[in-house]
Design a protein around this motif. Structure first.
Motif, PDB file in Angstrom:
ATOM      1  N   THR A 172      73.510 -40.791  82.865  1.00 45.96           N
ATOM      2  CA  THR A 172      74.864 -41.197  82.490  1.00 45.96           C
ATOM      3  C   THR A 172      74.892 -42.646  82.027  1.00 45.96           C
ATOM      4  OG1 THR A 172      75.882 -39.623  84.016  1.00 45.96           O
ATOM      5  CG2 THR A 172      77.237 -41.487  83.334  1.00 45.96           C
ATOM      6  N   ASN A 173      74.165 -43.490  82.719  1.00 46.88           N
ATOM      7  CA  ASN A 173      74.109 -44.894  82.334  1.00 46.88           C
ATOM      8  C   ASN A 173      73.513 -45.061  80.934  1.00 46.88           C
ATOM      9  OD1 ASN A 173      74.225 -47.865  82.991  1.00 46.88           O
ATOM     10  ND2 ASN A 173      72.034 -47.652  82.654  1.00 46.88           N
ATOM     11  N   GLN A 174      72.454 -44.312  80.657  1.00 50.30           N
ATOM     12  CA  GLN A 174      71.781 -44.443  79.367  1.00 50.30           C
ATOM     13  C   GLN A 174      72.621 -43.943  78.194  1.00 50.30           C
ATOM     14  OE1 GLN A 174      67.820 -42.852  79.160  1.00 50.30           O
ATOM     15  NE2 GLN A 174      67.110 -43.909  80.987  1.00 50.30           N
TER      16      GLN A 174
ATOM     17  N   GLY B  27      63.328 -33.980  81.211  1.00 48.84           N
ATOM     18  CA  GLY B  27      63.207 -32.527  81.222  1.00 48.84           C
ATOM     19  C   GLY B  27      64.513 -31.844  80.882  1.00 48.84           C
ATOM     20  N   GLY B  28      65.274 -32.442  79.966  1.00 46.36           N
ATOM     21  CA  GLY B  28      66.594 -31.924  79.615  1.00 46.36           C
ATOM     22  C   GLY B  28      67.678 -32.742  80.288  1.00 46.36           C
ATOM     23  N   ILE B  29      68.905 -32.223  80.285  1.00 45.44           N
ATOM     24  CA  ILE B  29      70.032 -32.924  80.906  1.00 45.44           C
ATOM     25  C   ILE B  29      70.007 -32.676  82.410  1.00 45.44           C
ATOM     26  CG2 ILE B  29      72.549 -33.106  81.023  1.00 45.44           C
ATOM     27  CD1 ILE B  29      72.614 -32.070  78.121  1.00 45.44           C
ATOM     28  N   PRO B  30      69.876 -33.726  83.241  1.00 41.84           N
ATOM     29  CA  PRO B  30      69.847 -33.535  84.692  1.00 41.84           C
ATOM     30  C   PRO B  30      71.171 -32.970  85.218  1.00 41.84           C
ATOM     31  CG  PRO B  30      69.107 -35.739  84.085  1.00 41.84           C
ATOM     32  CD  PRO B  30      69.730 -35.137  82.864  1.00 41.84           C
ATOM     33  N   GLN B  31      71.101 -32.107  86.204  1.00 42.75           N
ATOM     34  CA  GLN B  31      72.297 -31.589  86.849  1.00 42.75           C
ATOM     35  C   GLN B  31      72.977 -32.696  87.653  1.00 42.75           C
ATOM     36  OE1 GLN B  31      73.521 -28.331  86.404  1.00 42.75           O
ATOM     37  NE2 GLN B  31      71.935 -28.451  84.817  1.00 42.75           N
ATOM     38  N   VAL B  32      74.273 -32.526  87.943  1.00 45.40           N
ATOM     39  CA  VAL B  32      75.039 -33.552  88.655  1.00 45.40           C
ATOM     40  C   VAL B  32      74.408 -33.902  89.996  1.00 45.40           C
ATOM     41  CG1 VAL B  32      77.267 -34.089  89.703  1.00 45.40           C
ATOM     42  CG2 VAL B  32      77.199 -32.904  87.524  1.00 45.40           C
ATOM     43  N   GLU B  33      73.855 -32.895  90.699  1.00 45.62           N
ATOM     44  CA  GLU B  33      73.278 -33.143  92.020  1.00 45.62           C
ATOM     45  C   GLU B  33      71.889 -33.789  91.943  1.00 45.62           C
ATOM     46  OE1 GLU B  33      72.609 -28.834  90.803  1.00 45.62           O
ATOM     47  OE2 GLU B  33      74.293 -30.239  90.871  1.00 45.62           O
ATOM     48  N   ASP B  34      71.323 -33.870  90.758  1.00 43.44           N
ATOM     49  CA  ASP B  34      70.018 -34.499  90.555  1.00 43.44           C
ATOM     50  C   ASP B  34      70.191 -36.016  90.577  1.00 43.44           C
ATOM     51  OD1 ASP B  34      67.623 -35.553  89.413  1.00 43.44           O
ATOM     52  OD2 ASP B  34      67.275 -33.679  88.333  1.00 43.44           O
ATOM     53  N   ASN B  35      69.361 -36.714  91.340  1.00 41.25           N
ATOM     54  CA  ASN B  35      69.465 -38.170  91.428  1.00 41.25           C
ATOM     55  C   ASN B  35      69.322 -38.849  90.075  1.00 41.25           C
ATOM     56  OD1 ASN B  35      69.819 -38.148  94.212  1.00 41.25           O
ATOM     57  ND2 ASN B  35      67.617 -38.282  94.636  1.00 41.25           N
ATOM     58  N   ARG B  36      68.647 -38.198  89.131  1.00 40.70           N
ATOM     59  CA  ARG B  36      68.435 -38.785  87.810  1.00 40.70           C
ATOM     60  C   ARG B  36      69.694 -38.734  86.937  1.00 40.70           C
ATOM     61  NH1 ARG B  36      63.628 -35.297  85.643  1.00 40.70           N
ATOM     62  NH2 ARG B  36      65.071 -33.730  86.450  1.00 40.70           N
ATOM     63  N   HIS B  37      70.713 -37.981  87.373  1.00 41.42           N
ATOM     64  CA  HIS B  37      71.932 -37.868  86.562  1.00 41.42           C
ATOM     65  C   HIS B  37      72.653 -39.205  86.429  1.00 41.42           C
ATOM     66  CE1 HIS B  37      75.980 -36.582  85.301  1.00 41.42           C
ATOM     67  NE2 HIS B  37      75.334 -35.620  84.702  1.00 41.42           N
ATOM     68  N   ILE B  38      72.564 -40.037  87.458  1.00 42.13           N
ATOM     69  CA  ILE B  38      73.202 -41.355  87.403  1.00 42.13           C
ATOM     70  C   ILE B  38      72.566 -42.198  86.302  1.00 42.13           C
ATOM     71  CG2 ILE B  38      73.597 -43.504  88.665  1.00 42.13           C
ATOM     72  CD1 ILE B  38      73.743 -41.836  91.231  1.00 42.13           C
TER      73      ILE B  38
ATOM     74  N   ASP C  31      80.486 -32.787  77.035  1.00 43.26           N
ATOM     75  CA  ASP C  31      80.125 -34.101  77.551  1.00 43.26           C
ATOM     76  C   ASP C  31      79.035 -33.905  78.592  1.00 43.26           C
ATOM     77  OD1 ASP C  31      79.869 -36.540  78.846  1.00 43.26           O
ATOM     78  OD2 ASP C  31      82.001 -37.003  78.750  1.00 43.26           O
ATOM     79  N   PRO C  32      77.788 -34.300  78.310  1.00 41.38           N
ATOM     80  CA  PRO C  32      76.681 -34.052  79.237  1.00 41.38           C
ATOM     81  C   PRO C  32      76.765 -34.860  80.522  1.00 41.38           C
ATOM     82  CG  PRO C  32      75.972 -35.523  77.507  1.00 41.38           C
ATOM     83  CD  PRO C  32      77.351 -35.050  77.125  1.00 41.38           C
ATOM     84  N   THR C  33      77.629 -35.885  80.552  1.00 38.14           N
ATOM     85  CA  THR C  33      77.722 -36.729  81.745  1.00 38.14           C
ATOM     86  C   THR C  33      78.774 -36.233  82.727  1.00 38.14           C
ATOM     87  OG1 THR C  33      79.396 -38.255  80.851  1.00 38.14           O
ATOM     88  CG2 THR C  33      77.090 -38.707  80.334  1.00 38.14           C
ATOM     89  N   LYS C  34      79.689 -35.389  82.267  1.00 41.07           N
ATOM     90  CA  LYS C  34      80.773 -34.935  83.141  1.00 41.07           C
ATOM     91  C   LYS C  34      80.530 -33.541  83.710  1.00 41.07           C
ATOM     92  CE  LYS C  34      85.047 -35.771  82.027  1.00 41.07           C
ATOM     93  NZ  LYS C  34      86.310 -35.884  81.298  1.00 41.07           N
TER      94      LYS C  34
ATOM     95  N   HIS D 168      63.669 -38.092  72.813  1.00 44.26           N
ATOM     96  CA  HIS D 168      62.814 -38.884  73.692  1.00 44.26           C
ATOM     97  C   HIS D 168      63.246 -38.710  75.149  1.00 44.26           C
ATOM     98  CE1 HIS D 168      60.932 -43.153  74.506  1.00 44.26           C
ATOM     99  NE2 HIS D 168      60.489 -42.222  75.338  1.00 44.26           N
ATOM    100  N   ARG D 169      64.547 -38.815  75.378  1.00 40.26           N
ATOM    101  CA  ARG D 169      65.076 -38.701  76.749  1.00 40.26           C
ATOM    102  C   ARG D 169      64.847 -37.315  77.329  1.00 40.26           C
ATOM    103  NH1 ARG D 169      69.494 -39.622  75.450  1.00 40.26           N
ATOM    104  NH2 ARG D 169      69.290 -41.871  75.293  1.00 40.26           N
TER     105      ARG D 169
END
Length: 209
Positions: free
Chosen positions: A119-121, A105-116, A195-198, A99-100
Protein backbone atom coordinates in the motif's frame (compact mmCIF):
# COMPACT_ATOMS: atom_id res chain seq x y z
CA UNK A 1 -5.25 30.48 3.08
CA UNK A 2 -7.08 31.29 6.30
CA UNK A 3 -7.01 28.63 9.02
CA UNK A 4 -10.53 28.03 10.34
CA UNK A 5 -11.33 27.06 13.91
CA UNK A 6 -13.40 23.95 14.71
CA UNK A 7 -16.36 26.21 15.48
CA UNK A 8 -16.02 28.01 12.15
CA UNK A 9 -15.76 24.72 10.23
CA UNK A 10 -18.88 23.44 12.00
CA UNK A 11 -20.78 26.62 11.12
CA UNK A 12 -19.61 26.52 7.51
CA UNK A 13 -20.63 22.87 7.13
CA UNK A 14 -24.10 23.74 8.40
CA UNK A 15 -24.25 26.67 6.00
CA UNK A 16 -23.11 24.64 2.98
CA UNK A 17 -25.42 21.66 3.45
CA UNK A 18 -27.79 21.81 0.47
CA UNK A 19 -25.67 24.40 -1.35
CA UNK A 20 -24.61 23.54 -4.90
CA UNK A 21 -21.11 22.10 -5.44
CA UNK A 22 -20.20 24.99 -7.74
CA UNK A 23 -20.98 27.51 -4.99
CA UNK A 24 -18.92 25.56 -2.47
CA UNK A 25 -15.98 25.34 -4.88
CA UNK A 26 -16.24 29.04 -5.71
CA UNK A 27 -16.16 29.89 -1.99
CA UNK A 28 -13.17 27.63 -1.28
CA UNK A 29 -11.17 28.92 -4.23
CA UNK A 30 -11.40 32.60 -3.25
CA UNK A 31 -8.32 32.65 -1.03
CA UNK A 32 -6.62 29.52 -2.34
CA UNK A 33 -3.15 29.87 -3.81
CA UNK A 34 -2.41 26.24 -4.70
CA UNK A 35 -5.69 24.27 -5.03
CA UNK A 36 -5.70 20.70 -6.30
CA UNK A 37 -8.24 18.00 -7.04
CA UNK A 38 -7.28 14.38 -6.35
CA UNK A 39 -8.86 11.61 -8.38
CA UNK A 40 -8.47 7.91 -9.09
CA UNK A 41 -11.15 7.91 -11.82
CA UNK A 42 -13.35 5.57 -9.80
CA UNK A 43 -17.16 5.64 -10.24
CA UNK A 44 -18.70 9.14 -10.03
CA UNK A 45 -15.33 10.95 -10.08
CA UNK A 46 -16.46 12.76 -13.22
CA UNK A 47 -18.71 14.92 -11.03
CA UNK A 48 -15.97 16.52 -8.92
CA UNK A 49 -13.72 16.86 -11.97
CA UNK A 50 -16.36 18.66 -14.04
CA UNK A 51 -17.50 20.84 -11.14
CA UNK A 52 -13.94 21.88 -10.34
CA UNK A 53 -12.81 22.76 -13.85
CA UNK A 54 -16.07 24.61 -14.47
CA UNK A 55 -14.92 27.07 -11.76
CA UNK A 56 -11.14 26.86 -12.28
CA UNK A 57 -10.37 25.43 -15.76
CA UNK A 58 -6.61 25.20 -15.14
CA UNK A 59 -6.80 23.58 -11.67
CA UNK A 60 -4.25 20.81 -11.11
CA UNK A 61 -5.73 17.31 -11.13
CA UNK A 62 -3.59 14.88 -9.13
CA UNK A 63 -3.87 11.29 -10.35
CA UNK A 64 -1.90 8.74 -8.34
CA UNK A 65 -2.08 5.73 -10.64
CA UNK A 66 -1.31 2.51 -8.75
CA UNK A 67 -0.54 0.69 -11.99
CA UNK A 68 -3.25 -1.87 -11.22
CA UNK A 69 -6.29 -0.13 -12.69
CA UNK A 70 -8.65 -2.03 -14.95
CA UNK A 71 -8.57 -1.46 -18.73
CA UNK A 72 -12.02 0.14 -18.35
CA UNK A 73 -10.70 2.64 -15.79
CA UNK A 74 -7.78 3.65 -18.00
CA UNK A 75 -10.11 4.16 -20.98
CA UNK A 76 -12.54 6.10 -18.76
CA UNK A 77 -9.68 8.31 -17.54
CA UNK A 78 -8.53 9.10 -21.06
CA UNK A 79 -12.10 9.93 -22.09
CA UNK A 80 -12.58 12.35 -19.20
CA UNK A 81 -9.16 13.94 -19.62
CA UNK A 82 -10.01 14.72 -23.25
CA UNK A 83 -13.63 15.75 -22.66
CA UNK A 84 -12.87 18.12 -19.77
CA UNK A 85 -9.37 19.16 -20.93
CA UNK A 86 -8.00 18.20 -17.51
CA UNK A 87 -4.66 19.55 -16.30
CA UNK A 88 -3.52 16.16 -14.98
CA UNK A 89 -0.42 15.75 -12.84
CA UNK A 90 0.32 12.03 -12.97
CA UNK A 91 2.15 10.31 -10.13
CA UNK A 92 3.10 6.65 -10.29
CA UNK A 93 4.96 4.22 -7.98
CA UNK A 94 8.74 4.15 -8.21
CA UNK A 95 8.63 0.50 -9.32
CA UNK A 96 6.57 -0.94 -12.13
CA UNK A 97 3.71 -3.31 -11.35
CA UNK A 98 5.56 -6.08 -13.18
CA UNK A 99 8.66 -5.63 -11.01
CA UNK A 100 6.60 -5.51 -7.81
CA UNK A 101 4.59 -8.59 -8.75
CA UNK A 102 7.82 -10.57 -8.87
CA UNK A 103 8.90 -9.32 -5.44
CA UNK A 104 5.51 -9.76 -3.77
CA UNK A 105 4.23 -12.71 -5.76
CA UNK A 106 1.23 -10.68 -6.87
CA UNK A 107 -0.99 -8.40 -4.77
CA UNK A 108 -0.64 -9.34 -1.07
CA UNK A 109 -3.85 -10.12 0.80
CA UNK A 110 -4.96 -7.70 3.55
CA UNK A 111 -3.93 -10.16 6.29
CA UNK A 112 -0.45 -10.51 4.76
CA UNK A 113 2.15 -8.39 6.57
CA UNK A 114 3.49 -7.29 3.18
CA UNK A 115 0.19 -5.55 2.34
CA UNK A 116 1.22 -2.51 4.38
CA UNK A 117 4.42 -2.09 2.37
CA UNK A 118 2.51 -2.75 -0.86
CA UNK A 119 0.00 0.00 0.00
CA UNK A 120 2.82 2.38 0.82
CA UNK A 121 4.54 1.72 -2.50
CA UNK A 122 1.56 1.97 -4.84
CA UNK A 123 -0.58 4.60 -3.15
CA UNK A 124 0.83 6.46 -0.14
CA UNK A 125 4.34 7.25 -1.41
CA UNK A 126 3.13 8.66 -4.77
CA UNK A 127 0.44 10.66 -2.96
CA UNK A 128 2.87 12.10 -0.40
CA UNK A 129 5.31 12.90 -3.22
CA UNK A 130 2.54 14.75 -5.08
CA UNK A 131 1.49 16.73 -2.03
CA UNK A 132 5.10 17.52 -1.18
CA UNK A 133 5.79 18.88 -4.65
CA UNK A 134 2.52 20.75 -5.21
CA UNK A 135 2.03 21.93 -1.59
CA UNK A 136 -1.74 22.52 -1.91
CA UNK A 137 -3.61 24.75 0.51
CA UNK A 138 -7.03 23.51 -0.68
CA UNK A 139 -7.72 19.89 -1.59
CA UNK A 140 -10.92 19.01 -3.47
CA UNK A 141 -12.14 15.41 -3.20
CA UNK A 142 -15.23 13.39 -4.03
CA UNK A 143 -15.53 11.84 -0.57
CA UNK A 144 -19.13 11.15 0.40
CA UNK A 145 -21.03 10.25 3.52
CA UNK A 146 -21.82 6.52 3.76
CA UNK A 147 -18.67 5.30 1.97
CA UNK A 148 -16.65 4.32 5.07
CA UNK A 149 -16.83 4.83 8.84
CA UNK A 150 -14.07 7.44 8.62
CA UNK A 151 -15.85 9.37 5.89
CA UNK A 152 -19.00 9.42 7.99
CA UNK A 153 -16.98 11.29 10.63
CA UNK A 154 -16.04 14.24 8.42
CA UNK A 155 -18.19 16.67 6.40
CA UNK A 156 -18.07 18.99 3.39
CA UNK A 157 -15.15 20.86 4.96
CA UNK A 158 -12.49 19.20 7.08
CA UNK A 159 -8.76 19.35 7.62
CA UNK A 160 -6.33 16.66 6.54
CA UNK A 161 -3.82 15.34 9.05
CA UNK A 162 -1.32 17.72 7.41
CA UNK A 163 -3.57 20.74 7.93
CA UNK A 164 -4.81 21.11 4.34
CA UNK A 165 -8.40 22.33 3.94
CA UNK A 166 -10.21 19.37 2.40
CA UNK A 167 -13.37 20.22 0.46
CA UNK A 168 -15.90 17.54 -0.55
CA UNK A 169 -18.67 19.42 -2.40
CA UNK A 170 -20.74 16.27 -3.09
CA UNK A 171 -20.45 14.95 0.48
CA UNK A 172 -24.21 14.65 1.10
CA UNK A 173 -25.13 13.45 -2.40
CA UNK A 174 -26.57 10.00 -3.11
CA UNK A 175 -25.69 7.78 -6.06
CA UNK A 176 -29.06 8.62 -7.60
CA UNK A 177 -28.41 12.36 -7.35
CA UNK A 178 -24.98 11.89 -8.91
CA UNK A 179 -26.51 9.80 -11.71
CA UNK A 180 -28.74 12.75 -12.52
CA UNK A 181 -25.79 15.17 -12.34
CA UNK A 182 -23.73 13.08 -14.76
CA UNK A 183 -26.67 12.82 -17.13
CA UNK A 184 -27.31 16.57 -16.98
CA UNK A 185 -23.68 17.36 -17.80
CA UNK A 186 -23.30 14.51 -20.32
CA UNK A 187 -20.52 12.88 -18.34
CA UNK A 188 -19.50 9.22 -18.56
CA UNK A 189 -19.29 6.85 -15.59
CA UNK A 190 -17.42 3.58 -15.15
CA UNK A 191 -17.99 0.88 -12.53
CA UNK A 192 -15.29 -1.66 -13.41
CA UNK A 193 -12.84 -0.17 -10.95
CA UNK A 194 -10.34 -1.96 -8.72
CA UNK A 195 -8.24 -0.60 -5.85
CA UNK A 196 -5.58 -3.18 -4.87
CA UNK A 197 -4.92 -1.44 -1.54
CA UNK A 198 -8.50 -1.51 -0.24
CA UNK A 199 -9.90 -4.88 -1.39
CA UNK A 200 -13.16 -4.16 0.47
CA UNK A 201 -15.18 -1.14 -0.69
CA UNK A 202 -15.73 0.13 2.87
CA UNK A 203 -12.05 -0.08 3.85
CA UNK A 204 -9.74 2.96 3.94
CA UNK A 205 -6.26 2.68 2.41
CA UNK A 206 -4.82 5.39 4.69
CA UNK A 207 -4.70 8.20 2.17
CA UNK A 208 -7.59 10.13 3.76
CA UNK A 209 -7.73 8.77 7.29
Amino acid sequence: MKKYSEEEILALNTRFKGVSPSEIISWAIQDAERPVVTTNFRPYEAAILQASVAVVPEIKIVWCDTGYNTPETYRHAEELIAQLDLNVKLYTPLQTAAHRDILFGGIPQVEDNRHIEFTNQVKLEPFLRAMGELKPDVWFTNLRKGQTAFRDSIDILSYSKDGILKVSPFYHWSDEELDSYLLEHQLPNEFKYFDPTKVLSNRECGLHS
